[in-house]
Design an enzyme around this catalytic site. Structure first.
Site, PDB file in Angstrom:
ATOM      1  N   ARG A 177      -7.235   7.900  -8.476  1.00 36.00           N
ATOM      2  CA  ARG A 177      -8.396   7.580  -9.197  1.00 36.00           C
ATOM      3  C   ARG A 177      -9.687   7.399  -8.278  1.00 36.00           C
ATOM      4  NH1 ARG A 177      -8.459   2.797 -13.299  1.00 36.00           N
ATOM      5  NH2 ARG A 177     -10.428   3.884 -14.050  1.00 36.00           N
ATOM      6  N   CYS A 234     -13.870  -1.941  -9.061  1.00 35.97           N
ATOM      7  CA  CYS A 234     -12.506  -1.097  -9.359  1.00 35.97           C
ATOM      8  C   CYS A 234     -12.937  -0.575 -10.583  1.00 35.97           C
ATOM      9  CB  CYS A 234     -11.574  -2.284  -9.678  1.00 35.97           C
ATOM     10  SG  CYS A 234     -12.140  -3.535 -10.670  1.00 35.97           S
TER      11      CYS A 234
END
Length: 281
Positions: A177, A234
């Site tokens: 990611r 995050c």
């Protein structure tokens, strides 16, 4: 309280003086399910109360991201319902890598409640050590906590971008990611330019948190110094909380600020730059 508590320490505290017996919060949750309440009903620590990430530990998703900070009054109501009392210890646990429990730890600290710890190893460690579990879900006496927001530092998008340029901004997501190879939930793939990848899953080893010296070595390799500027983000501000906790365990001088909207907020604005690849960009 120390940010982490062992199963042995918690077992002793539960059996100790009622005045210091901790409130136990079960915050098990998984992205995409199944709902954590199902795991709680199947078995949990005696006396633990289930607290849901989506409805209690975050506000409604929207412009602020997928898990924005809850409104202080809503958080206060949720914590009081769970039995949290002013000046009384709280222990939180999950059943994964400690990141969800770290979000609860961080949020209680942000709310002005310093007496909170994460159970090292979570539910799995408790069960593996042969300690008792139950399916009883009798509700606690209501608590009286007063939420006073601002107890932990936060970053907005501009501050996060500046920290990535001028200090160390850690990205807690998995490497694919971060690199922009996949993006299962947010509008765009990639990372904040200049941010360094530090997957939250690497804070633990075999389900238990790494020792302080191991975490200190990990962060030093990423350019973090004991008192230098460092922050974390995050996907939605949840798993990055474990980096804040890990930095404290490692001995960082001050709490690291958290970009609460994180990538789910950053990626909503097409004018914000995006970097891809395994390097900071």
């Amino acid at each position: 309280m120390a940010p982490l508590i062992t199963t042995a320490e918690l077992a002793a505290a539960v059996d100790g003086s009622p005045e210091r017996r901790p409130v136990l919060l079960d915050v098990r949750w998984r992205l995409g399910g199944p709902p954590g309440i199902e795991a709680y009903l199947a078995g949990h620590l005696p006396g633990a109360v289930y607290v849901d990430l989506d409805t209690a530990l975050a506000g409604a998703p929207g412009e602020g991201g997928r898990h924005p900070l809850p409104e202080p009054e809503a958080l206060q109501n949720a914590l009081r319902t769970a039995g949290v009392r002013a000046g009384h210890p709280v222990v939180v646990y999950d059943d994964a890598d400690g990141s969800i429990a770290a979000r609860a730890w961080w949020l209680l600290r942000w709310a002005g409640h310093a007496d909170v710890s994460v159970l090292d190893g979570g539910f799995a460690a408790w069960a593996a050590d042969g300690l008792p579990t139950t399916q009883d879900s009798t509700g606690p006496e209501p608590g009286d906590i007063e939420v006073r927001s601002g107890g932990m530092p936060v970053l907005d998008a501009g501050q996060a971008a500046a920290l990535a340029r001028e200090g160390v901004l850690l990205d807690a997501r998995a490497r694919p990611r971060y690199a922009g190879e996949v993006e299962p939930v947010d509008p765009r793939a990639g990372h904040i330019p200049g941010a360094l990848n530090a997957p939250s899953s690497e804070n633990v080893d075999g389900g238990r948190w790494r020792k302080p010296e191991e975490l200190a070595e990990r962060f030093a390799a990423l350019g973090v110094t004991e008192d230098g500027p460092v922050g974390a983000y995050c996907g939605s501000g949840v798993t990055a909380s474990s980096l804040v906790l890990a930095l404290e365990v490692a001995g960082h001088a001050e709490p690291a600020p958290l970009y609460t909207g994180s990538w789910s907020h950053w990626s909503r604005d097409p004018d914000r730059p995006v970097a891809t690849g395994s390097e900071p960009g």
